[in-house]
Scaffold this motif. Sequence first.
Motif, mmCIF file in Angstrom:
data_model
loop_
_atom_site.group_PDB
_atom_site.id
_atom_site.type_symbol
_atom_site.label_atom_id
_atom_site.label_comp_id
_atom_site.label_asym_id
_atom_site.label_seq_id
_atom_site.Cartn_x
_atom_site.Cartn_y
_atom_site.Cartn_z
ATOM 1 N N GLU A 80 28.118 -11.804 91.029
ATOM 2 C CA GLU A 80 27.416 -11.754 92.309
ATOM 3 C C GLU A 80 27.650 -13.016 93.135
ATOM 4 O O GLU A 80 27.450 -13.007 94.345
ATOM 5 C CB GLU A 80 25.927 -11.507 92.093
ATOM 6 N N GLY A 81 28.091 -14.098 92.501
ATOM 7 C CA GLY A 81 28.386 -15.330 93.221
ATOM 8 C C GLY A 81 29.758 -15.355 93.862
ATOM 9 O O GLY A 81 30.082 -16.285 94.605
ATOM 10 N N VAL A 82 30.574 -14.346 93.592
ATOM 11 C CA VAL A 82 31.926 -14.296 94.162
ATOM 12 C C VAL A 82 31.832 -13.747 95.593
ATOM 13 O O VAL A 82 31.260 -12.673 95.807
ATOM 14 C CB VAL A 82 32.853 -13.405 93.297
ATOM 15 N N PRO A 83 32.374 -14.478 96.582
ATOM 16 C CA PRO A 83 32.352 -13.976 97.957
ATOM 17 C C PRO A 83 33.022 -12.606 98.046
ATOM 18 O O PRO A 83 34.113 -12.399 97.522
ATOM 19 C CB PRO A 83 33.159 -15.022 98.744
ATOM 20 N N GLY A 84 32.336 -11.668 98.695
ATOM 21 C CA GLY A 84 32.855 -10.317 98.837
ATOM 22 C C GLY A 84 32.196 -9.325 97.897
ATOM 23 O O GLY A 84 32.340 -8.124 98.059
ATOM 24 N N VAL A 85 31.452 -9.822 96.897
ATOM 25 C CA VAL A 85 30.719 -8.926 95.995
ATOM 26 C C VAL A 85 29.329 -8.731 96.574
ATOM 27 O O VAL A 85 28.591 -9.695 96.786
ATOM 28 C CB VAL A 85 30.626 -9.499 94.556
ATOM 29 N N ARG A 86 28.983 -7.496 96.851
ATOM 30 C CA ARG A 86 27.665 -7.214 97.405
ATOM 31 C C ARG A 86 26.620 -7.147 96.296
ATOM 32 O O ARG A 86 25.560 -7.719 96.391
ATOM 33 C CB ARG A 86 27.723 -5.887 98.167
ATOM 34 N N VAL A 87 26.945 -6.433 95.213
ATOM 35 C CA VAL A 87 26.015 -6.320 94.091
ATOM 36 C C VAL A 87 26.808 -6.000 92.830
ATOM 37 O O VAL A 87 27.791 -5.261 92.878
ATOM 38 C CB VAL A 87 24.922 -5.258 94.357
ATOM 39 N N ALA A 88 26.408 -6.596 91.714
ATOM 40 C CA ALA A 88 26.988 -6.277 90.406
ATOM 41 C C ALA A 88 25.858 -5.728 89.553
ATOM 42 O O ALA A 88 24.761 -6.283 89.525
ATOM 43 C CB ALA A 88 27.592 -7.520 89.761
ATOM 44 N N LEU A 89 26.136 -4.642 88.883
ATOM 45 C CA LEU A 89 25.111 -3.959 88.096
ATOM 46 C C LEU A 89 25.358 -4.188 86.617
ATOM 47 O O LEU A 89 26.463 -4.524 86.218
ATOM 48 C CB LEU A 89 25.144 -2.464 88.430
ATOM 49 N N SER A 90 24.334 -3.960 85.745
ATOM 50 C CA SER A 90 24.535 -4.303 84.342
ATOM 51 C C SER A 90 23.788 -3.428 83.350
ATOM 52 O O SER A 90 22.749 -2.868 83.638
ATOM 53 C CB SER A 90 24.137 -5.749 84.100
ATOM 54 N N ARG A 91 24.375 -3.351 82.126
ATOM 55 C CA ARG A 91 23.749 -2.759 80.944
ATOM 56 C C ARG A 91 24.510 -3.261 79.732
ATOM 57 O O ARG A 91 25.659 -3.674 79.828
ATOM 58 C CB ARG A 91 23.762 -1.234 80.971
ATOM 59 N N ASP A 92 23.874 -3.261 78.548
ATOM 60 C CA ASP A 92 24.618 -3.668 77.361
ATOM 61 C C ASP A 92 25.109 -2.411 76.639
ATOM 62 O O ASP A 92 24.669 -1.307 76.928
ATOM 63 C CB ASP A 92 23.811 -4.600 76.454
#
Length: 163
Positions: A80-92
């Motif tokens: 999410e800190g990378v410019p151009g990424v709006r949202v990163a989602l997650s699960r294990d």
Amino acid sequence: MHQQGCVHCQAALAEYDRLLSPLRDLAAEQVIVPEGPMEEALARIRSAIDDSDYATVRTAGGLTRVAARVVVAAARHSAEGVPGVRVALSRDLSGHRDSDSEVTAGVAGASTALEITLAADFGRPLHQLADDVRRAVVATVRHLTDLEPVQVTVLIDDVFTEP
């Protein structure tokens, strides 16, 4: 065949045969493996496979166990800190979903593999964005967990055209 009639090829093949000769001799020797180290290695492999929710980092000071969900949180935050990424989602990988899930982490021993699903801003080359996300995630996961990210797969699931 060309190799059979070509003096250059024949010389090269003879040289390769000469260089590989000691290796063939070693490969032909029967090796007797002492039981202790082999059993210890197998026990470590079995423990890494049996406990897929935790990675294990061995240091001189002892063992550190890192939960897959910790790797997921580190990867998501980094992506999410990378410019151009709006949202990163997650699960294990065990199937436990976070509230906003789609980063997947598998852990075994001191290795981890990740899959990140993200939404991107429109206008940036997506292959470049994926490479930037990979670099950021690998650096963050290594730094925070001391695990080795052996694979980072980036899935770009959506693109937003509005700010």
